[in-house]
Design a protein around this motif. Structure first.
Motif, PDB file in Angstrom:
ATOM      1  N   ARG A 138      44.333  35.437  29.671  1.00 42.43           N
ATOM      2  CA  ARG A 138      44.843  36.045  30.877  1.00 42.43           C
ATOM      3  C   ARG A 138      44.247  35.375  32.111  1.00 42.43           C
ATOM      4  O   ARG A 138      43.051  35.116  32.172  1.00 42.43           O
ATOM      5  N   ALA A 139      45.088  35.126  33.106  1.00 45.38           N
ATOM      6  CA  ALA A 139      44.612  34.539  34.340  1.00 45.38           C
ATOM      7  C   ALA A 139      43.597  35.488  34.959  1.00 45.38           C
ATOM      8  O   ALA A 139      43.841  36.680  35.072  1.00 45.38           O
ATOM      9  N   ALA A 140      42.419  34.955  35.306  1.00 37.08           N
ATOM     10  CA  ALA A 140      41.354  35.726  35.942  1.00 37.08           C
ATOM     11  C   ALA A 140      40.772  36.818  35.056  1.00 37.08           C
ATOM     12  O   ALA A 140      40.067  37.694  35.538  1.00 37.08           O
ATOM     13  N   GLY A 141      41.041  36.773  33.761  1.00 38.42           N
ATOM     14  CA  GLY A 141      40.459  37.743  32.839  1.00 38.42           C
ATOM     15  C   GLY A 141      38.944  37.631  32.815  1.00 38.42           C
ATOM     16  O   GLY A 141      38.219  38.629  32.814  1.00 38.42           O
ATOM     17  N   GLU A 143      37.100  36.311  35.215  1.00 36.71           N
ATOM     18  CA  GLU A 143      36.640  36.693  36.547  1.00 36.71           C
ATOM     19  C   GLU A 143      36.487  38.218  36.653  1.00 36.71           C
ATOM     20  O   GLU A 143      35.507  38.736  37.198  1.00 36.71           O
ATOM     21  N   GLN A 144      37.463  38.924  36.090  1.00 36.75           N
ATOM     22  CA  GLN A 144      37.451  40.378  36.172  1.00 36.75           C
ATOM     23  C   GLN A 144      36.197  40.963  35.527  1.00 36.75           C
ATOM     24  O   GLN A 144      35.525  41.810  36.108  1.00 36.75           O
ATOM     25  N   LEU A 147      33.039  40.254  37.646  1.00 36.85           N
ATOM     26  CA  LEU A 147      32.859  41.166  38.771  1.00 36.85           C
ATOM     27  C   LEU A 147      32.323  42.515  38.295  1.00 36.85           C
ATOM     28  O   LEU A 147      31.461  43.121  38.920  1.00 36.85           O
ATOM     29  N   TRP A 148      32.825  42.952  37.153  1.00 34.45           N
ATOM     30  CA  TRP A 148      32.327  44.205  36.574  1.00 34.45           C
ATOM     31  C   TRP A 148      30.844  44.093  36.250  1.00 34.45           C
ATOM     32  O   TRP A 148      30.070  45.009  36.502  1.00 34.45           O
ATOM     33  N   ARG A 151      28.836  44.570  39.189  1.00 35.46           N
ATOM     34  CA  ARG A 151      28.862  45.955  39.638  1.00 35.46           C
ATOM     35  C   ARG A 151      27.915  46.817  38.799  1.00 35.46           C
ATOM     36  O   ARG A 151      27.216  47.681  39.316  1.00 35.46           O
TER      37      ARG A 151
ATOM     38  N   ARG B 140      41.577  46.822  41.385  1.00 36.62           N
ATOM     39  CA  ARG B 140      41.118  46.248  40.120  1.00 36.62           C
ATOM     40  C   ARG B 140      40.393  44.933  40.404  1.00 36.62           C
ATOM     41  O   ARG B 140      40.923  44.067  41.100  1.00 36.62           O
ATOM     42  N   PRO B 141      39.203  44.755  39.857  1.00 35.77           N
ATOM     43  CA  PRO B 141      38.487  43.508  40.080  1.00 35.77           C
ATOM     44  C   PRO B 141      39.329  42.314  39.638  1.00 35.77           C
ATOM     45  O   PRO B 141      39.913  42.339  38.563  1.00 35.77           O
ATOM     46  N   ALA B 142      39.398  41.299  40.493  1.00 36.41           N
ATOM     47  CA  ALA B 142      40.066  40.033  40.180  1.00 36.41           C
ATOM     48  C   ALA B 142      41.582  40.134  40.038  1.00 36.41           C
ATOM     49  O   ALA B 142      42.222  39.224  39.545  1.00 36.41           O
ATOM     50  N   GLU B 145      43.094  37.529  42.308  1.00 45.66           N
ATOM     51  CA  GLU B 145      42.860  36.231  41.672  1.00 45.66           C
ATOM     52  C   GLU B 145      43.888  35.992  40.554  1.00 45.66           C
ATOM     53  O   GLU B 145      44.433  34.901  40.417  1.00 45.66           O
ATOM     54  N   GLN B 146      44.128  37.001  39.764  1.00 42.54           N
ATOM     55  CA  GLN B 146      45.059  36.874  38.636  1.00 42.54           C
ATOM     56  C   GLN B 146      46.454  36.483  39.121  1.00 42.54           C
ATOM     57  O   GLN B 146      47.061  35.542  38.604  1.00 42.54           O
ATOM     58  N   ILE B 149      46.475  32.830  40.463  1.00 43.94           N
ATOM     59  CA  ILE B 149      46.472  31.806  39.412  1.00 43.94           C
ATOM     60  C   ILE B 149      47.847  31.711  38.754  1.00 43.94           C
ATOM     61  O   ILE B 149      48.385  30.623  38.548  1.00 43.94           O
ATOM     62  N   MET B 150      48.419  32.875  38.455  1.00 41.47           N
ATOM     63  CA  MET B 150      49.724  32.855  37.798  1.00 41.47           C
ATOM     64  C   MET B 150      50.794  32.270  38.713  1.00 41.47           C
ATOM     65  O   MET B 150      51.714  31.588  38.256  1.00 41.47           O
TER      66      MET B 150
END
Lengths: 304, 436
Positions: A138-141, A143-144, A147-148, A151, B140-142, B145-146, B149-150
């Motif tokens: 997943r794009a930015a998976g 990254e997500q 960030l968590w 936190r 939602r974090p990122a 960004e998601q 990118i897509m």
């Protein structure tokens, strides 16, 4: 304190149930059997599914003698539900660190969020936690999760988008063993359970871990969205056929009456619920305890 | 244990189909089974009630009872009711025009809004529209960004946000789209629960400010009974113009679609059918209805087949089958054509009866291996597989990177297929269901 938190998290659900149960009481005064269709409707509309609903009604009938006044109906129903959930509970053996947990599930059920919350649970217990982002699809998976991690205040092992998730898992265990992490939480990409090749990939991730040490991973949690209907049975079945799911984390339970599917899962597949997500906050993931859960759901509901 | 609605209904109709005449009791029994099947498919219990009531009227009529093929007629009645239940009179369209047009995606967390935003932009590009993707999910974090990118991966325009509130982002995006002549602006909003009034108010504000012509509710096709409440609450508090059903490539039975359409009256406009950024299709009520009933989705299959299959070659192959001249070389050509149709899993779901065959084992990798095996044969061997003896089998296995066992299996399966096709063409075996 815990009970209060659960009660608050489930307050909306409870209000809905209270409303629904009102009419049951009216029928119950005349005849138990007359209240059955209404009960059926309540269970069906909470995603218990037709099989679980039938079984629960059957058990109510069998124990009809214990239920002479309508005040006793809710306690009896609670007992039946608790019994079902308890039966699915499994004793866990001793765990040698690092406790390694793999979270799996279909897209959009809340894997990454739940894992972050789980990290908080373990961190608060004093564990040294490593979060592992192996959702490289997943794009930015990645990254997500990163960030968590920030936190929550735990370390995150980052991977590259497109990197083989099994190799990420391997790196994670290596680094956990050498750096003394006591809990390793591995996030995987969401996948629809009917996609064979993606399910094979999960097997590979698991195998990489068990090759490193036989008892790893100790836990494989399937993340299940509480709004899911009967398809959840298919999800649980196929995921556990592929990689032996040890428990379920039920997410997004804060809402209207739903989540009855976990009873169906407990009844038909015998897989226990381990944690429940009851809100959007970092601390809103709680250990699932059948007694506590059913009680905070049904306690205080009065049949008028 | 998890026989889906399709399998179940197939079974019901198979039983009824054998009978020459249906009594009222038969029909009642059939309807009871249909009720259970629909409940198991997550159709809301209230909706099931109404649907069955409607069926009762049409199914116990003379048309069914006096028909020569009552089972088939009943099936047809159920199919028609289901189709009418799912369809809308108006032609489905996505309003994307304007200066700029605004499309807003709303829904619960994890329903697939961000993915749908990208797929929708790709979908509209095929119709000559240049969309601007706008991230409105600051929660939602990122998430931003998601989407970014897509967008990049798909060569789509993306709005770089500078603003700190969703409403301001919407405003800025509109300006930017105007300047660059992009339409529509596609707003990817944050997921929220339908009972979260504070979060819903944000959508109301956004809607007021941008007056989108198209607000789409994105719903996970695996949703259970709550689909009804989700639909009603979003309708009451925000209102929307249509629904996008996502994750239709799983084995979800899609009962939520029926419920949602029924209680809100809003058309289902699009369905998400896979992981690729192109896997978004217009919703067709007739196809969905026949899919639910196990009649397959032949129309889609034919449509796609017409795009990629060389008609002359296909006719030639059919002729060869009839005359028993079909060779492995022809088989290889067919495989190549079928591969152009898309992933096998998806195709299998469209074929009548395939779903009721239970756990399907279609594997694109297996097809690749079969192709490799045939590629490793000589022209002579392909024309006349009987000459393939032990040592040749070994050579083929090594050449194709497979095993002798796989080669054996392919040869055996090929013989069997030839036999079966011969029977098909002689009309000994009928298709499991009648045409529409």
């Amino acid at each position: 304190m815990l009970i209060e938190k659960i009660r608050n998290g489930l307050s909306k659900t409870r209000n809905k149930l209270q409303e629904a149960f009102l009419s049951v009481g009216i029928f119950f005064d005349k005849d138990f059997e007359k209240s059955v269709p209404r009960l059926e409707e309540i269970l069906l509309s909470s995603d218990f599914g037709i099989k679980a609903t039938d079984k629960i009604i059957k058990r109510l009938r069998e124990r009809r003698a214990e239920c002479r006044a309508k005040e006793l109906l809710i306690p009896l129903l609670s007992q039946i539900l608790i019994d079902i959930l308890n039966k699915a509970e499994k004793k866990r053996g001793e765990i040698f660190p690092p406790l390694t947990i793999l979270t799996v599930g279909v897209n959009g059920t809340g894997k990454t969020t739940s894992l972050a919350k789980l990290a908080k649970v373990f961190k608060d217990r004093g564990e040294k936690v490593l979060l592992v982002a192996s959702d490289t699809y997943r794009a930015a998976g990645v990254e997500q999760l990163f960030l968590w991690g920030k936190r929550v205040g735990v370390d995150v092992l980052k991977s590259q988008t497109g990197q083989d998730p099994a190799s990420v898992a391997f790196d994670a265990i290596e680094s956990a063993l050498s750096k003394g992490y006591t809990a390793v939480l591995i996030d995987t990409a969401g996948r629809i359970h009917t996609k064979k090749n993606l399910m094979e990939e999960l097997k590979k991730i698991k195998n990489v871990l068990s090759k490193k040490r036989e008892d790893l991973p100790q836990e494989i949690f399937l993340i299940l969205d509480a709004t899911t209907g009967q398809n959840a049975l298919s999800q649980v079945q196929i995921f556990s056929d592929t990689i032996d799911v040890t428990g379920i984390i039920l997410t997004k339970i804060d809402g209207t009456a739903k989540g009855g599917i976990v009873l169906a899962i407990a009844l038909e597949l015998g897989i226990p619920i381990r944690y429940v997500g009851i809100g959007e906050g970092v601390d809103d993931l709680i250990v699932f305890e059948p007694n506590l859960f059913v009680q905070s759901l049904l306690e205080g509901i009065v049949l008028k | 244990m998890f026989d889906n609605i399709t399998a179940r209904l197939s079974e019901i109709f198979r039983k009824l189909g054998r009978k020459a005449k249906l009594s009222k009791k038969d029909v009642e029994k059939g309807l009871k089974d249909i009720r259970l099947a629909l409940l198991e498919a997550d159709v809301n219990y209230k909706v099931v009630k109404e649907f069955i009531a409607r069926l009762e009227k049409s199914a116990t009529g003379e048309r069914v009872l006096k028909s020569f093929t009552p089972g088939e007629t009943l099936l047809k009645v159920v199919y028609e009711e289901l189709r009418d239940f799912l369809s809308t009179k108006k032609k489905i369209e996505i309003k994307a025009d304007g200066r700029p047009g605004v499309v807003m995606l709303i829904g619960l967390q994890g329903s697939g809004k961000t993915t749908t935003a990208v797929k929708l932009a790709n979908f509209l590009r095929k119709k000559g529209k240049r969309s601007l993707l706008v991230p409105c999910d600051l929660k939602r974090p990122a998430a931003v960004e998601q989407l970014k990118i897509m967008a990049e991966q798909n060569n789509l325009s993306f709005y770089e946000i500078k603003e700190k509130t969703v409403v301001k982002i919407g405003k800025g995006a509109l300006e930017s789209a105007k300047k660059e002549c992009l339409t529509p602006v596609i707003l990817d909003t944050a997921g929220r629960l339908h009972i979260d009034d504070v979060m819903l108010e944000e959508l109301v504000q956004l809607k007021k400010l941008l007056s989108p012509k198209e607000v789409l509710l994105v719903l996970d096709s695996m949703t259970g009974q709550d689909a009804v409440n989700i639909g009603l609450e979003f309708q009451k508090k925000v209102d929307f113009d249509g629904t996008v059903l996502t994750k239709m490539d799983g084995d979800a039975r899609g009962g939520a679609a029926l419920s949602l359409k029924y209680v809100t009256g809003k058309p289902i406009k699009l369905i998400g059918t896979g992981e690729r950024p192109d896997d978004l299709e217009l919703f067709h009520a007739d196809r969905m209805a026949s899919r639910i009933l196990g009649m397959g989705d032949i129309s889609t299959l034919i449509e796609r087949a017409e795009e990629v299959i060389d008609k002359e070659e296909a006719e030639e192959a059919a002729k060869k089958f009839k005359e028993d001249r079909f060779t492995l070389e022809d088989f290889r050509k067919q495989i190549k054509m079928v591969k152009k149709l898309g992933p096998l899993e998806k195709l299998a779901g469209m074929i009548p009866g395939m779903k009721s065959m239970g756990q399907m084992d279609v594997d694109d990798d297996a097809i690749k291996r079969i192709e490799a095996i045939i590629n490793s044969m000589t022209v002579d061997e392909r024309g006349n597989p009987k000459v393939i003896n032990g040592s040749r089998r070994k050579r083929i296995a090594i050449g194709s990177g497979t095993t002798v066992r796989e080669v054996n299996r392919l040869l055996k399966d090929f013989e069997m297929m030839k036999k079966m096709m011969k029977q098909f063409s002689k009309g000994k075996i009928g298709f499991p269901f009648p045409g529409k």
